[in-house]
Motif scaffolding. Structure first.
Motif, PDB file in Angstrom:
ATOM      1  N   GLY A 222       0.838  -1.193   0.000  1.00 25.84           N
ATOM      2  CA  GLY A 222       0.000   0.000   0.000  1.00 25.84           C
ATOM      3  C   GLY A 222       0.870   1.239   0.000  1.00 25.84           C
ATOM      4  O   GLY A 222       2.016   1.211   0.477  1.00 25.84           O
ATOM      5  N   SER A 223       0.354   2.333  -0.512  1.00 31.18           N
ATOM      6  CA  SER A 223       1.119   3.581  -0.554  1.00 31.18           C
ATOM      7  C   SER A 223       1.145   4.254   0.814  1.00 31.18           C
ATOM      8  O   SER A 223       0.307   3.968   1.684  1.00 31.18           O
ATOM      9  N   GLY A 224       2.078   5.179   0.972  1.00 32.32           N
ATOM     10  CA  GLY A 224       2.163   5.922   2.225  1.00 32.32           C
ATOM     11  C   GLY A 224       0.874   6.656   2.548  1.00 32.32           C
ATOM     12  O   GLY A 224       0.414   6.653   3.698  1.00 32.32           O
ATOM     13  N   ARG A 225       0.272   7.294   1.557  1.00 31.03           N
ATOM     14  CA  ARG A 225      -0.979   8.028   1.800  1.00 31.03           C
ATOM     15  C   ARG A 225      -2.107   7.081   2.207  1.00 31.03           C
ATOM     16  O   ARG A 225      -2.946   7.439   3.047  1.00 31.03           O
ATOM     17  N   ASP A 226      -2.138   5.885   1.612  1.00 32.78           N
ATOM     18  CA  ASP A 226      -3.220   4.966   1.965  1.00 32.78           C
ATOM     19  C   ASP A 226      -3.067   4.452   3.392  1.00 32.78           C
ATOM     20  O   ASP A 226      -4.071   4.257   4.098  1.00 32.78           O
ATOM     21  N   TRP A 227      -1.844   4.236   3.847  1.00 28.71           N
ATOM     22  CA  TRP A 227      -1.659   3.865   5.258  1.00 28.71           C
ATOM     23  C   TRP A 227      -2.048   5.020   6.168  1.00 28.71           C
ATOM     24  O   TRP A 227      -2.605   4.809   7.256  1.00 28.71           O
ATOM     25  N   ALA A 228      -1.778   6.246   5.734  1.00 32.42           N
ATOM     26  CA  ALA A 228      -2.201   7.401   6.531  1.00 32.42           C
ATOM     27  C   ALA A 228      -3.716   7.485   6.607  1.00 32.42           C
ATOM     28  O   ALA A 228      -4.281   7.861   7.642  1.00 32.42           O
ATOM     29  N   ARG A 229      -4.390   7.138   5.520  1.00 35.40           N
ATOM     30  CA  ARG A 229      -5.859   7.128   5.548  1.00 35.40           C
ATOM     31  C   ARG A 229      -6.369   6.134   6.589  1.00 35.40           C
ATOM     32  O   ARG A 229      -7.273   6.441   7.375  1.00 35.40           O
ATOM     33  N   LEU A 230      -5.798   4.941   6.587  1.00 36.32           N
ATOM     34  CA  LEU A 230      -6.236   3.941   7.560  1.00 36.32           C
ATOM     35  C   LEU A 230      -5.940   4.408   8.982  1.00 36.32           C
ATOM     36  O   LEU A 230      -6.770   4.250   9.886  1.00 36.32           O
ATOM     37  N   GLY A 231      -4.771   5.014   9.188  1.00 33.05           N
ATOM     38  CA  GLY A 231      -4.448   5.546  10.507  1.00 33.05           C
ATOM     39  C   GLY A 231      -5.439   6.591  10.961  1.00 33.05           C
ATOM     40  O   GLY A 231      -5.825   6.640  12.142  1.00 33.05           O
ATOM     41  N   ASN A 232      -5.885   7.425  10.036  1.00 31.76           N
ATOM     42  CA  ASN A 232      -6.847   8.466  10.400  1.00 31.76           C
ATOM     43  C   ASN A 232      -8.223   7.902  10.736  1.00 31.76           C
ATOM     44  O   ASN A 232      -8.948   8.482  11.542  1.00 31.76           O
ATOM     45  N   LEU A 233      -8.577   6.776  10.144  1.00 28.60           N
ATOM     46  CA  LEU A 233      -9.839   6.134  10.534  1.00 28.60           C
ATOM     47  C   LEU A 233      -9.825   5.824  12.031  1.00 28.60           C
ATOM     48  O   LEU A 233     -10.819   6.050  12.729  1.00 28.60           O
ATOM     49  N   PHE A 234      -8.696   5.332  12.521  1.00 32.30           N
ATOM     50  CA  PHE A 234      -8.596   5.014  13.947  1.00 32.30           C
ATOM     51  C   PHE A 234      -8.446   6.268  14.786  1.00 32.30           C
ATOM     52  O   PHE A 234      -9.044   6.377  15.867  1.00 32.30           O
ATOM     53  N   LEU A 235      -7.689   7.248  14.307  1.00 30.08           N
ATOM     54  CA  LEU A 235      -7.564   8.512  15.037  1.00 30.08           C
ATOM     55  C   LEU A 235      -8.925   9.166  15.246  1.00 30.08           C
ATOM     56  O   LEU A 235      -9.191   9.776  16.283  1.00 30.08           O
ATOM     57  N   GLN A 236      -9.807   9.011  14.262  1.00 28.44           N
ATOM     58  CA  GLN A 236     -11.132   9.625  14.302  1.00 28.44           C
ATOM     59  C   GLN A 236     -12.183   8.729  14.953  1.00 28.44           C
ATOM     60  O   GLN A 236     -13.384   8.943  14.771  1.00 28.44           O
ATOM     61  N   GLY A 237     -11.728   7.732  15.715  1.00 29.17           N
ATOM     62  CA  GLY A 237     -12.660   6.900  16.459  1.00 29.17           C
ATOM     63  C   GLY A 237     -13.489   5.968  15.609  1.00 29.17           C
ATOM     64  O   GLY A 237     -14.556   5.517  16.030  1.00 29.17           O
ATOM     65  N   GLY A 238     -13.015   5.674  14.385  1.00 28.13           N
ATOM     66  CA  GLY A 238     -13.740   4.744  13.519  1.00 28.13           C
ATOM     67  C   GLY A 238     -14.793   5.388  12.648  1.00 28.13           C
ATOM     68  O   GLY A 238     -15.593   4.699  12.022  1.00 28.13           O
ATOM     69  N   GLU A 248     -18.702   1.563  17.806  1.00 26.62           N
ATOM     70  CA  GLU A 248     -18.428   2.476  18.924  1.00 26.62           C
ATOM     71  C   GLU A 248     -17.489   1.797  19.918  1.00 26.62           C
ATOM     72  O   GLU A 248     -17.716   0.642  20.316  1.00 26.62           O
ATOM     73  N   GLY A 249     -16.424   2.486  20.297  1.00 29.84           N
ATOM     74  CA  GLY A 249     -15.492   1.964  21.286  1.00 29.84           C
ATOM     75  C   GLY A 249     -14.431   1.025  20.743  1.00 29.84           C
ATOM     76  O   GLY A 249     -13.545   0.596  21.489  1.00 29.84           O
ATOM     77  N   TYR A 250     -14.474   0.712  19.458  1.00 32.32           N
ATOM     78  CA  TYR A 250     -13.538  -0.278  18.906  1.00 32.32           C
ATOM     79  C   TYR A 250     -12.109   0.253  18.874  1.00 32.32           C
ATOM     80  O   TYR A 250     -11.153  -0.505  19.130  1.00 32.32           O
ATOM     81  N   THR A 251     -11.928   1.531  18.561  1.00 36.36           N
ATOM     82  CA  THR A 251     -10.571   2.079  18.541  1.00 36.36           C
ATOM     83  C   THR A 251      -9.975   2.093  19.947  1.00 36.36           C
ATOM     84  O   THR A 251      -8.765   1.939  20.115  1.00 36.36           O
ATOM     85  N   THR A 252     -10.819   2.262  20.960  1.00 31.57           N
ATOM     86  CA  THR A 252     -10.328   2.144  22.340  1.00 31.57           C
ATOM     87  C   THR A 252      -9.938   0.705  22.643  1.00 31.57           C
ATOM     88  O   THR A 252      -8.908   0.447  23.284  1.00 31.57           O
ATOM     89  N   PHE A 253     -10.723  -0.245  22.158  1.00 33.98           N
ATOM     90  CA  PHE A 253     -10.419  -1.661  22.369  1.00 33.98           C
ATOM     91  C   PHE A 253      -9.061  -2.027  21.787  1.00 33.98           C
ATOM     92  O   PHE A 253      -8.226  -2.643  22.461  1.00 33.98           O
ATOM     93  N   VAL A 254      -8.798  -1.636  20.534  1.00 30.51           N
ATOM     94  CA  VAL A 254      -7.538  -2.059  19.903  1.00 30.51           C
ATOM     95  C   VAL A 254      -6.330  -1.364  20.518  1.00 30.51           C
ATOM     96  O   VAL A 254      -5.207  -1.883  20.448  1.00 30.51           O
ATOM     97  N   SER A 255      -6.542  -0.184  21.132  1.00 25.78           N
ATOM     98  CA  SER A 255      -5.421   0.587  21.678  1.00 25.78           C
ATOM     99  C   SER A 255      -5.280   0.446  23.187  1.00 25.78           C
ATOM    100  O   SER A 255      -4.532   1.184  23.818  1.00 25.78           O
ATOM    101  N   THR A 256      -6.003  -0.511  23.772  1.00 29.75           N
ATOM    102  CA  THR A 256      -5.928  -0.779  25.214  1.00 29.75           C
ATOM    103  C   THR A 256      -5.101  -2.034  25.454  1.00 29.75           C
ATOM    104  O   THR A 256      -5.232  -3.026  24.729  1.00 29.75           O
TER     105      THR A 256
END
Length: 344
Positions: A222-238, A248-256
């Protein structure tokens, strides 16, 4: 959603000089073979650079960052009610009465704490002179990877020992296929339909084994920008463009911190995401990240509204660490803290 960049200058609260210095640092030393460095702040691309011959659309090796793609795809099925994180994992090979593996929960697989036995290079007692590791065989064996992982025996009771082993993400990918096909949907287009197209990701490809099973434990580009897109999905709480993609709450689950890893006093793993609990990177402890062999990294830093992607060629990984660490330290100086520190 596309590749057209904003015309407005950078926000005044960003220190452009330190931002540029961070980008320079990410490509030092040259022996680090960094191929792409992409930074977003509050969802806006504020810095990027590529090695010669690489562009914003070039798919690059990403390896085990694919585990975090798997987490996202599975999260979509949880949101749709196909699975529950606390249910026993309905792996067909475990349904014989009395099979102890039937007690492995889906959350145990996501937490890398199923207790299944394989040989993996990150095991404390791993001997590189011994037999070929199953962890790698799941990429190279030419076998049905889902069935192979499902037929490994238990080494420990579930949710007691955390180990970085490819059995667990392979089995989550098995459940994805079972869940998608049970709904009567086409499996091979599932990632593109439900995730990549939603986020404007157009370069990502996940390879399969010879049986058409996605090797989502880390065989993708995947390209750098596409990985950044996926990262932003998690930054934005899904949530993406106002649409809830992950439950709801899934990004907290994966980062706990996963309980079995906490019990082992290793505060470094959540659910197919690594945690900065041991300050692996010079950024706040709230950071969590996708990681792949060769120094592939997508770092999510909620306390600074940042997503930082570094992709590079495998043989440069040992040299790249110092430059990436310096880049991250400068990046934190270049952008302000989030108004709601730690918010997801």
């Amino acid at each position: 959603m596309g590749d057209m960049l904003p015309q407005e200058p950078l926000p005044t609260e960003i220190d452009a000089e330190k931002l540029n210095a961070a980008v320079d640092a990410a490509f030092q030393p040259a022996e680090g073979l960094t191929a792409a460095f992409v930074v977003t702040w509050k969802g806006r691309l504020i810095a990027e650079r590529y090695a010669e011959g690489v562009t914003a659309q070039t798919p690059l090796e990403s390896w085990s960052m694919g585990k975090s793609v798997t987490a996202a795809l599975f999260g979509i099925l949880v949101k749709d009610g196909v699975y529950d994180l606390d249910q026993p994992a309905p792996i067909p090979e475990w349904q014989t009465p009395g099979d102890p593996r039937a007690k492995i929960r889906i959350a145990d697989l996501l937490h890398m704490s199923s207790g299944l036995r394989i040989r993996a290079p990150q095991d404390p007692d791993y001997d590189p002179s011994g037999p070929y590791p199953d962890h790698v065989y799941l990429y190279t064996g030419g076998v049905n990877s889902f069935h192979y992982a499902a037929t490994r025996p238990l080494q420990w009771p579930p949710n007691t020992v955390g180990r970085y082993r490819n059995t667990d993400p392979v089995l989550i990918n098995y459940l994805i296929r079972l869940g998608v096909e049970k709904r009567g949907e086409e499996y091979l287009s599932f990632p593109q339909r439900v995730l990549f197209d939603k986020l404007g990701i157009r370069t990502m490809v996940i390879e399969t084994d010879p049986f058409g099973n996605f090797l989502g434990q880390g065989y993708e580009v995947g390209s750098g920008r596409d990985w950044a897109r996926l990262g932003n999905l998690f930054l934005q709480g899904g949530v993406w463009n106002g649409e809830r993609i992950l439950p709801e709450g899934y990004t907290t689950f994966v980062s706990t911190l996963a309980p079995a890893w906490a019990a082992d006093d290793r505060p470094i793993y959540g659910a197919f995401f690594w945690l900065n609990g041991d300050r692996q990177y010079p950024v706040p402890r709230d950071a969590y990240y996708m990681a792949g062999a060769g120094g592939q990294t997508t770092l999510i830093i909620p306390s600074h509204d940042l997503v930082v992607v570094r992709l590079g060629h495998y043989r440069g990984a040992l040299y790249a660490t110092s430059g990436f660490d310096k880049a991250l330290a400068l990046m934190l100086e270049a952008v302000p803290k989030a108004q709601k520190a730690g918010a997801q």
